[in-house]
Write a protein that holds these residues in place. Structure first.
Motif, PDB file in Angstrom:
ATOM      1  N   LYS A  99       0.755  -1.123   0.030  1.00  0.00           N
ATOM      2  CA  LYS A  99      -0.032   0.106   0.061  1.00  0.00           C
ATOM      3  C   LYS A  99       0.898   1.408  -0.047  1.00  0.00           C
ATOM      4  N   ILE A 100       1.943   1.348   0.850  1.00  0.00           N
ATOM      5  CA  ILE A 100       2.601   2.405   0.668  1.00  0.00           C
ATOM      6  C   ILE A 100       3.512   2.678  -0.547  1.00  0.00           C
ATOM      7  N   ILE A 101       3.957   1.599  -1.005  1.00  0.00           N
ATOM      8  CA  ILE A 101       4.895   1.624  -2.437  1.00  0.00           C
ATOM      9  C   ILE A 101       3.681   2.201  -3.484  1.00  0.00           C
ATOM     10  N   GLN A 102       2.417   1.487  -3.577  1.00  0.00           N
ATOM     11  CA  GLN A 102       1.618   1.677  -4.483  1.00  0.00           C
ATOM     12  C   GLN A 102       1.346   3.372  -4.351  1.00  0.00           C
ATOM     13  N   SER A 103       1.135   3.841  -3.185  1.00  0.00           N
ATOM     14  CA  SER A 103       0.737   5.481  -2.965  1.00  0.00           C
ATOM     15  C   SER A 103       2.103   6.244  -3.342  1.00  0.00           C
TER      16      SER A 103
END
Length: 344
Positions: free
Chosen positions: A310-314
């Motif tokens: 989720k962090i990487i995608q954001s």
């Protein structure tokens, strides 16, 4: 003449819109005044998957109740439905697509991105399926990279096979899950067990590996082993230094046998007569791929795979990272040139 750009997610659509020109927001879409793309330009998006495979009961009344006689379930043609939660967005997208003279597929640059786009097209009219299409294929959401990508669009035929591959995977997942879940559930119930036993093409092997690993941990037995240790004292400051052999010996007899040819049955003292030093170089590590950065995040900060994703995608959506959902640990030639220019 109208161009419609199909993005995968709202944030992605917004990034494209801001990179292409002046933005005017509509209901479920953006109208763009752009000097990069000719004609009228609209950007629409999915919310992930707008279209999904139909449940079994859509194939006939006999499938509304689980029955061994209905297995194996092997329909000749797969049915699809618009997801109930995203129906409004699908209606908005369909309307824009049916007005298009050119469609630019701008979903994520991977198999699933292709699958999302063509699944939407399949639920639209024949007009949409026959409309000429181009493909945006970029790995970065930075404005300049987005603009470069729209100036250098691919023909949609170049990436269409990614859709075929993704659809094949999707159908196989569906058929394995539907057939084996029903079969093993009904079989277990016939033996007096209750509940539903969910099986899947990926889920079941992964669960099996977790169970096996758990059993190995529970059944683990400590084993004693022996290693050679050498002691030394620095003349400069009398610090003690230990040297360990890499090899492990299961018994003292095995250790003694290894030492016998060198006449080292007992402790001895010796002098270190010389020390050689050399400078070694190694290449810088490659960039992270998704699995690599998830593993690093788990070890460094104890992040779960889902949290790190989720962090990487954001960060990708904000333009700080290249496209993360890939096994590749390399960058494109264009990105490499950009980094080189910044360095010099």
């Amino acid at each position: 003449m109208k161009t419609v750009i199909l993005a995968e997610k709202p944030n992605q659509a917004k990034k494209y819109a801001n990179a292409l020109g002046t933005v005017k927001r509509g209901k479920g879409y953006f109208d763009i005044d752009s000097n990069i793309i000719n004609w009228d330009v609209s950007i629409i998006c999915g919310v992930g998957h707008l279209v999904e495979l139909s449940s079994m009961d859509r194939y006939g009344e006999q499938y509304k109740k689980w029955n061994m006689n209905n297995l194996p379930f092997q329909p000749s043609n797969m049915l699809y439905d618009v997801s109930g939660k995203t129906r409004d967005q699908f209606v908005n997208a369909k309307k824009q697509l049916e007005e298009a003279d050119l469609i630019i597929v701008a979903t994520d640059p991977d198999r699933e991105g292709e699958n999302i786009a063509y699944s939407i097209f399949s639920m639209c009219s024949k007009i949409v399926r026959n409309t000429p299409k181009k493909r945006l294929w970029i790995n970065s959401m930075v404005d300049k990279e987005v603009q470069r990508g729209f100036r250098n669009l691919k023909d949609s035929k170049e990436t269409y096979n990614f859709y075929v591959e993704a659809q094949t995977r999707q159908i196989s997942d569906y058929l394995v899950g539907m057939n084996f879940t029903q079969y093993f559930t009904l079989f277990a119930q016939s033996k007096g067990l209750s509940g539903i036993y969910s099986l899947g093409r990926v889920q079941t092997p992964c669960n099996s590996l977790i169970v096996q690993n758990d059993r190995d941990i529970k059944n683990f037995k400590e084993e004693i082993f022996y290693k050679l240790i050498g002691m030394a004292t620095k003349y400069t400051n009398n610090d003690k230094v230990k040297f360990f052999s890499e090899k492990k010996y299961r018994t003292k007899d095995e250790l003694a046998s290894a030492l016998y040819p060198f006449q080292l049955e007992a402790k001895i003292k010796t002098n270190i007569l010389s020390v050689q030093k050399e400078i070694k170089t190694k290449k810088a590590p490659k960039l992270f791929n998704l699995g690599g950065i998830q593993s690093y995040s788990n070890k460094k900060w104890k992040y779960s795979l889902d949290k790190s994703l989720k962090i990487i995608q954001s960060l990708y959506q904000e333009g700080y990272l290249s496209y993360p959902r890939t096994d590749s640990d390399l960058i494109t030639t264009n990105e490499g040139k950009k980094f080189y220019l910044h360095l010099v």
